[in-house]
Design a protein around this motif. Structure first.
Motif: not given
Length: 149
Positions: A7-31
């Motif tokens: 499902n192209e839309v779901f694959s697109c969502f997964v791409f952005y979702g994973v980036i956002l989860v990585m962003k959460i981790y990055i802010i945690a590391i910065i903290t």
């Protein structure tokens, strides 16, 4: 799982979702890094390990980083739920990608505004812009499932 990935839309969502989860981790590391640099530990045992109980204290910049992290969790987790369900309602790939991209860019700007204490209303505007695709997805989900309720 293979059907969802096709499902192209779901694959697109997964791409952005994973980036956002990585962003959460990055802010945690910065903290964590700011805690170490400022020697401002939330727990006495951490303070003792890094120089003494006097470092069991709050620091304004550590608290700013922590609030940015909490804000990410409070906003990205609902996006992940809404985006996953929205992806299954059959939206246009272009429209869905726009929803996901707007949310990602607004959340990145929100974190930058938080961490660098940018002048108001930058952070508030970024927060508001990120809510627009979430509200849109939520409404489209409700419309899609209303026929079955």
């Amino acid at each position: 799982m293979a059907v969802l990935i096709r499902n192209e839309v779901f694959s697109c969502f997964v791409f952005y979702g994973v980036i956002l989860v990585m962003k959460i981790y990055i802010i945690a590391i910065i903290t964590g890094q700011v805690r170490l640099r400022k020697k401002a530990f939330a727990n006495p045992e951490d303070a003792l390990r890094h120089g003494g109980v006097q470092y069991h204290r709050e620091d304004p910049y550590v608290e700013r980083c922590r609030r940015a992290h909490i804000n990410d969790i409070e906003n990205i987790l609902p996006f992940l739920f809404l985006g996953a369900i929205y992806s299954m309602t059959g939206p246009s790939l272009t429209v869905a990608r726009l929803h996901f991209l707007v949310f990602l860019m607004a959340r990145v700007l929100h974190s930058i505004a938080y961490l660098f204490a940018l002048r108001a209303p930058t952070r508030s505007l970024a927060y508001t812009v990120a809510q627009i695709p979430c509200l849109s997805m939520a409404l489209q989900i409700l419309i899609a499932v209303a026929a079955y309720a």
